[in-house]
Enzyme design. Structure first.
Site: not given
Length: 408
Positions: A17, A74, A138, A167, A242-243
């Site tokens: 991802q 390879k 993740e 991710d 937050g505020g």
């Protein structure tokens, strides 16, 4: 109409991802993204399949607008072909374990020799140091980037967020680094390494909690609903962080996602008080100011919830938005995938697929006025071998030999 990244060629060696989320965005912005897969294919083609023998939604939703080639790195011939590919691209993106590309014989120094203008972009779990060789997924990134310790309720365990900030969040950070390196190349002519660690990307998205960690040194965080504060920022449930105080409130008819998130700004209290049938609280000195309400936010939201429980979340949304009160219904995945507004915006799109008929996926979240995005289906495994290898001078007969030998 030209695309923003038209003419930019990307060799995409990513899988799962984090890397594919980055290269898909580059493809949406107009780059020619060539997905290089082992002959067995990206593992996510088979993971979490909902239909037998059809590429999974995990793969299709992360690899739209790309072309696919197969190559066995390879084999000696595979390495020769890879060398030619590197010379023909602007960007190489990979998210293998640390040192994997080096062990293939392609160190950064070697890649620079082959293509001095190459932008070589990598996603790793961690930066150099103690954690460098640890495996990262993740939720490991969420755990070690500060997200989990600050997500959930105070009396519950650390909790992962459903948003894939480890991710896809890292993939978006890598896009920013790639575009910056491309822009610098226009001045210098030189490519460069671009690396983003998943832990650091999550940490960047958790910065407000580091802000609060430092504020905590000077006393309790009054906007948090917690009663007790220790040495670290606590989990604070659905507090806004937050505020302005906010909380998720129950709505009718009471299903698992029948909630709406409401933020109470200072100008919003009086309109809310009137709306919920408590007009006397608008001017009550015990309720009228943010400072007066700060020590009883739980009671304030309980009063509002008594009203929201009588209405659906979308009814509440309309009524509160009419009063300029910030709010948002908790939208389920089904509601999102069926939302007409998101479909009209191209935020959720339906894409035709040769085997499954069609599928829905997210659209490009970045809107450019002169570079519109049309989401196209993901490629079949090795679908573009003949075209791309043909451009390197490999003819049809050799392609057949390479396929028989397991090189492609």
């Amino acid at each position: 109409m030209t695309k923003a990244l038209e003419g930019v060629r990307v060799l995409d060696m990513t899988h799962v991802q984090s890397g594919p989320s980055c290269t898909q965005l580059l493809a949406w912005l107009g780059a020619d993204v060539i997905k290089l897969e082992a002959p067995t294919g990206d593992i996510t083609r088979q993971q979490l399949r909902d239909l037998p023998d059809v590429d999974s939604l995990y793969f299709t939703m992360l690899n739209c607008n790309k072309r696919s080639i197969t190559l066995n790195m390879k084999s000696d011939r595979g390495k020769e072909i890879f060398t030619d590919l590197v010379k023909s691209v602007d960007i190489l993106v990979e998210n293998f374990a640390p040192g994997a590309i080096d062990r293939m014989g392609f160190t950064w120094e070697r890649l620079q020799e082959l293509n001095p203008g190459l932008v070589f972009a990598s996603i790793k779990g961690f930066g150099p140091g103690r954690y460098e060789n640890f495996k990262a997924y993740e939720v490991v990134a969420q755990a070690m980037g500060g997200a989990m310790s600050t997500t959930g309720f105070e009396d519950g365990p650390p909790t992962a967020t459903g948003a894939q900030i480890g991710d896809s969040g890292t993939g978006i950070h890598l896009v920013a680094g790639i575009l910056a390196a491309l822009y610098q190349r226009t001045n210098t002519g030189k490519g460069q390494r671009v690396t983003v660690a998943m832990q650091e990307a999550v940490l960047n998205l958790t910065r407000v909690k580091l802000r609060d960690q430092q504020r905590l040194e000077h006393g309790p965080l009054r906007e948090y609903p917690n009663d007790n504060f220790g040495e670290a920022v606590p989990r604070s449930g659905n507090a806004s962080g937050g505020g302005q105080p906010g909380w998720a409130l129950k709505c009718a008819p009471g299903g698992p996602n029948d909630y709406i998130y409401v933020i109470v700004q200072p100008p919003g209290w009086a309109p809310i008080a009137n709306l919920i049938g408590k007009p006397e609280l608008a001017d009550d000195p015990d309720w009228a100011t943010p400072a007066a309400r700060l020590d009883k936010l739980d009671k304030m939201f309980a009063l509002i919830e008594q009203w929201t429980e009588q209405h659906t979340k979308f009814e509440v949304m309309d009524k509160l938005n009419a009063l300029n009160v910030p709010c948002g219904p908790i939208m389920s995945t089904r509601e999102l995938i069926e939302d007409e507004t998101l479909a009209d915006l191209g935020a959720v799109v339906e894409v035709k697929h040769p085997q499954r008929g069609s599928f829905k996926t997210v659209g490009c979240p970045i809107k450019l006025s002169d570079s519109p995005v049309e989401v196209q289906t993901s490629p079949g495994l090795g679908e573009h071998n003949s075209v791309i290898y043909g451009s390197l001078g490999i003819d049809t007969s050799e392609l057949e030999e390479l396929k028989a030998a397991g090189v492609i």
